[in-house]
Scaffold this motif. Structure first.
Motif, PDB file in Angstrom:
ATOM      1  N   TYR A  71      32.536   0.577  -6.670  1.00 45.51           N
ATOM      2  CA  TYR A  71      32.149  -0.816  -6.923  1.00 45.51           C
ATOM      3  C   TYR A  71      33.078  -1.422  -7.964  1.00 45.51           C
ATOM      4  O   TYR A  71      33.499  -0.753  -8.918  1.00 45.51           O
ATOM      5  CB  TYR A  71      30.703  -0.851  -7.420  1.00 45.51           C
ATOM      6  CG  TYR A  71      30.219  -2.208  -7.878  1.00 45.51           C
ATOM      7  CD1 TYR A  71      29.889  -3.195  -6.962  1.00 45.51           C
ATOM      8  CD2 TYR A  71      30.084  -2.491  -9.240  1.00 45.51           C
ATOM      9  CE1 TYR A  71      29.431  -4.435  -7.376  1.00 45.51           C
ATOM     10  CE2 TYR A  71      29.630  -3.727  -9.661  1.00 45.51           C
ATOM     11  CZ  TYR A  71      29.301  -4.702  -8.728  1.00 45.51           C
ATOM     12  OH  TYR A  71      28.853  -5.927  -9.137  1.00 45.51           O
ATOM     13  N   ALA A  72      33.412  -2.705  -7.783  1.00 45.56           N
ATOM     14  CA  ALA A  72      34.259  -3.425  -8.739  1.00 45.56           C
ATOM     15  C   ALA A  72      33.827  -4.876  -8.814  1.00 45.56           C
ATOM     16  O   ALA A  72      33.163  -5.394  -7.903  1.00 45.56           O
ATOM     17  CB  ALA A  72      35.724  -3.323  -8.340  1.00 45.56           C
ATOM     18  N   GLU A  73      34.214  -5.551  -9.901  1.00 44.59           N
ATOM     19  CA  GLU A  73      33.875  -6.963 -10.099  1.00 44.59           C
ATOM     20  C   GLU A  73      35.119  -7.757 -10.469  1.00 44.59           C
ATOM     21  O   GLU A  73      36.071  -7.228 -11.055  1.00 44.59           O
ATOM     22  CB  GLU A  73      32.824  -7.111 -11.200  1.00 44.59           C
ATOM     23  CG  GLU A  73      31.462  -6.525 -10.841  1.00 44.59           C
ATOM     24  CD  GLU A  73      30.442  -6.676 -11.956  1.00 44.59           C
ATOM     25  OE1 GLU A  73      29.243  -6.438 -11.686  1.00 44.59           O
ATOM     26  OE2 GLU A  73      30.840  -7.021 -13.104  1.00 44.59           O
ATOM     27  N   SER A  74      35.076  -9.064 -10.154  1.00 43.37           N
ATOM     28  CA  SER A  74      36.190  -9.954 -10.458  1.00 43.37           C
ATOM     29  C   SER A  74      35.671 -11.373 -10.629  1.00 43.37           C
ATOM     30  O   SER A  74      34.703 -11.772  -9.974  1.00 43.37           O
ATOM     31  CB  SER A  74      37.224  -9.910  -9.324  1.00 43.37           C
ATOM     32  OG  SER A  74      38.221 -10.895  -9.504  1.00 43.37           O
ATOM     33  N   GLY A  80      38.673 -12.912  -7.777  1.00 40.88           N
ATOM     34  CA  GLY A  80      38.993 -12.214  -6.540  1.00 40.88           C
ATOM     35  C   GLY A  80      40.360 -11.564  -6.545  1.00 40.88           C
ATOM     36  O   GLY A  80      40.736 -10.896  -5.583  1.00 40.88           O
ATOM     37  N   ILE A  81      41.116 -11.750  -7.620  1.00 46.94           N
ATOM     38  CA  ILE A  81      42.478 -11.224  -7.692  1.00 46.94           C
ATOM     39  C   ILE A  81      42.569 -10.041  -8.662  1.00 46.94           C
ATOM     40  O   ILE A  81      43.054  -8.965  -8.302  1.00 46.94           O
ATOM     41  CB  ILE A  81      43.460 -12.334  -8.104  1.00 46.94           C
ATOM     42  CG1 ILE A  81      43.393 -13.500  -7.100  1.00 46.94           C
ATOM     43  CG2 ILE A  81      44.884 -11.790  -8.208  1.00 46.94           C
ATOM     44  CD1 ILE A  81      44.194 -14.716  -7.506  1.00 46.94           C
ATOM     45  N   LYS A  82      42.106 -10.254  -9.878  1.00 55.55           N
ATOM     46  CA  LYS A  82      42.079  -9.176 -10.866  1.00 55.55           C
ATOM     47  C   LYS A  82      40.693  -8.551 -10.888  1.00 55.55           C
ATOM     48  O   LYS A  82      39.704  -9.245 -11.101  1.00 55.55           O
ATOM     49  CB  LYS A  82      42.439  -9.725 -12.252  1.00 55.55           C
ATOM     50  CG  LYS A  82      43.858 -10.260 -12.338  1.00 55.55           C
ATOM     51  CD  LYS A  82      44.165 -10.767 -13.741  1.00 55.55           C
ATOM     52  CE  LYS A  82      45.589 -11.299 -13.831  1.00 55.55           C
ATOM     53  NZ  LYS A  82      45.895 -11.807 -15.194  1.00 55.55           N
ATOM     54  N   TRP A  83      40.653  -7.248 -10.672  1.00 55.02           N
ATOM     55  CA  TRP A  83      39.387  -6.532 -10.523  1.00 55.02           C
ATOM     56  C   TRP A  83      39.217  -5.470 -11.600  1.00 55.02           C
ATOM     57  O   TRP A  83      40.189  -4.878 -12.061  1.00 55.02           O
ATOM     58  CB  TRP A  83      39.313  -5.862  -9.159  1.00 55.02           C
ATOM     59  CG  TRP A  83      39.215  -6.838  -8.025  1.00 55.02           C
ATOM     60  CD1 TRP A  83      40.240  -7.516  -7.424  1.00 55.02           C
ATOM     61  CD2 TRP A  83      38.016  -7.256  -7.371  1.00 55.02           C
ATOM     62  NE1 TRP A  83      39.758  -8.324  -6.424  1.00 55.02           N
ATOM     63  CE2 TRP A  83      38.395  -8.177  -6.361  1.00 55.02           C
ATOM     64  CE3 TRP A  83      36.663  -6.937  -7.513  1.00 55.02           C
ATOM     65  CZ2 TRP A  83      37.464  -8.784  -5.522  1.00 55.02           C
ATOM     66  CZ3 TRP A  83      35.736  -7.534  -6.678  1.00 55.02           C
ATOM     67  CH2 TRP A  83      36.138  -8.450  -5.697  1.00 55.02           C
ATOM     68  N   GLU A  84      37.957  -5.236 -11.975  1.00 57.60           N
ATOM     69  CA  GLU A  84      37.605  -4.149 -12.881  1.00 57.60           C
ATOM     70  C   GLU A  84      36.708  -3.163 -12.141  1.00 57.60           C
ATOM     71  O   GLU A  84      35.632  -3.528 -11.653  1.00 57.60           O
ATOM     72  CB  GLU A  84      36.870  -4.676 -14.110  1.00 57.60           C
ATOM     73  CG  GLU A  84      36.499  -3.585 -15.106  1.00 57.60           C
ATOM     74  CD  GLU A  84      35.754  -4.109 -16.323  1.00 57.60           C
ATOM     75  OE1 GLU A  84      35.365  -3.284 -17.186  1.00 57.60           O
ATOM     76  OE2 GLU A  84      35.556  -5.336 -16.416  1.00 57.60           O
ATOM     77  N   ARG A  85      37.173  -1.933 -12.006  1.00 57.65           N
ATOM     78  CA  ARG A  85      36.369  -0.911 -11.342  1.00 57.65           C
ATOM     79  C   ARG A  85      35.183  -0.531 -12.222  1.00 57.65           C
ATOM     80  O   ARG A  85      35.329  -0.284 -13.422  1.00 57.65           O
ATOM     81  CB  ARG A  85      37.199   0.333 -11.034  1.00 57.65           C
ATOM     82  CG  ARG A  85      38.184   0.150  -9.910  1.00 57.65           C
ATOM     83  CD  ARG A  85      38.930   1.422  -9.575  1.00 57.65           C
ATOM     84  NE  ARG A  85      38.079   2.431  -8.947  1.00 57.65           N
ATOM     85  CZ  ARG A  85      38.540   3.491  -8.286  1.00 57.65           C
ATOM     86  NH1 ARG A  85      39.867   3.675  -8.173  1.00 57.65           N
ATOM     87  NH2 ARG A  85      37.723   4.372  -7.748  1.00 57.65           N
ATOM     88  N   LYS A  86      34.005  -0.492 -11.607  1.00 59.98           N
ATOM     89  CA  LYS A  86      32.784  -0.073 -12.273  1.00 59.98           C
ATOM     90  C   LYS A  86      32.020   0.853 -11.339  1.00 59.98           C
ATOM     91  O   LYS A  86      30.883   0.594 -10.956  1.00 59.98           O
ATOM     92  CB  LYS A  86      31.931  -1.290 -12.648  1.00 59.98           C
ATOM     93  CG  LYS A  86      32.603  -2.259 -13.612  1.00 59.98           C
ATOM     94  CD  LYS A  86      31.689  -3.410 -13.990  1.00 59.98           C
ATOM     95  CE  LYS A  86      32.335  -4.330 -15.014  1.00 59.98           C
ATOM     96  NZ  LYS A  86      31.417  -5.424 -15.438  1.00 59.98           N
TER      97      LYS A  86
END
Length: 317
Positions: free
Chosen positions: A255-258, A261-267
């Motif tokens: 799962y990841a958030e942004s 929609g371009i730069k994402w942080e994996r969580k």
């Protein structure tokens, strides 16, 4: 947190085009007026030669374990000899566009050294999703200076603006190299990002959305939803060594958030779902699709065998 509801469908192998697999499920609501009459789930299935085609089943929207219809023929089959999809057409993402349904799909063709190559195609349905016709015989996206080996499994979102223009976003798998591991050519692929104004001509710059890390050598089928202005991506990820047989190395849900929609942080620790102790999804979980339906959020996904064990679903609590 997700509550698993079990296997929904597994092909019985009785149809020539559908001997094995119900892979990469995509849940697509069929409306009667303002209410959902049926939940259609498209998937990839294989014939005796392992060629993929696209078909579907339909579920009772009030009881998603109840399969009320099984389509008895493919909606899209492999392409002509020499084409990018000559050995299979696997669905990835569906969009309702007016009276048409657009299907972004993965085309398969064989490789002597790397086992297979993949490209991204577009097909359109004008009969409510029963059959699809290719918009072009060739791929919309293929390998390039940014995607060295192949591209596959796109997720596509579109925002139609008041001025009549549209902003299209795509997250897709990008294979960057092949390594021979234990005598088998294994692909390494991450998730990259592209944009478009019409959904057909895509601008790629090599932007990576979800990348490799110490464990991750491959990322399967990104699925993005927007919720309260936040982009949320579910995907599967694995190592390249012994992932077919070793639970410690095989596919699990990430799962990841942004915000853009371009730069994402994996969580990945917030994915809220993991493989079971035993049963159909105990070795692997992969190829998830997330849908919001009637005020609830559901995840459809594959388990062991990359779809050989069928697809199931879970409900978010």
């Amino acid at each position: 947190m997700w509550i698993k509801k079990g296997v929904v469908y597994k092909t019985d192998g009785s149809k020539p085009f559908s001997r094995t697999h119900a892979q990469v499920p995509f849940a697509f609501p069929i409306y009667q007026g303002d209410s959902v009459e049926r939940l259609r789930v498209y998937f990839a299935t294989r014939d005796e030669n392992r060629s993929s085609s696209t078909s579907f089943v339909e579920l009772d929207p009030n009881d998603l374990n109840n399969v009320i219809y099984v389509h008895d023929q493919p909606c899209l089959t492999k392409g002509a000899i020499g084409m990018f999809d000559e050995t299979g057409a696997m669905p990835s993402w569906f969009l309702q566009r007016g009276d048409e349904i657009w299907l972004y799909y993965t085309g398969w063709n064989k490789s002597e050294t790397a086992w297979y190559r993949l490209g991204i195609g577009l097909a359109v349905s004008r009969d409510g999703g029963l059959t699809f016709e290719r918009v072009h015989d060739g791929p919309l996206l293929d390998r390039s200076i940014y995607d060295q080996v192949w591209v596959a499994q796109p997720c596509v979102l579109v925002e139609d603006k008041p001025d009549g223009t549209s902003h299209w976003q795509m997250w897709y798998l990008s294979c960057t190299k092949i390594e021979v591991i234990n005598g088998h050519p294994e692909p390494f692929y991450n998730v990259k990002y592209a944009e478009s104004e019409d959904g057909i001509h895509w601008n790629r710059t090599g932007t990576v959305a979800i990348d490799y890390d110490e464990f991750t050598d491959a990322i399967g089928r990104p699925a993005v939803i927007k919720e309260d202005g936040l982009y949320k991506m579910y995907y599967s990820y694995r190592n390249a060594t012994n992932f077919r047989t070793d639970t410690a190395q095989s596919y699990r849900i990430g799962y990841a958030e942004s915000t853009d929609g371009i730069k994402w942080e994996r969580k990945d620790d917030l994915a809220g779902i993991d493989r079971s102790e035993d049963g159909w999804d105990s070795l692997m979980m992969d190829y998830a699709h997330v849908i919001q339906l009637n005020g609830k959020t559901y995840m459809f996904y594959n388990g062991n065998g990359f779809g050989a064990s069928g697809f199931g679903y879970a409900e978010k609590q």
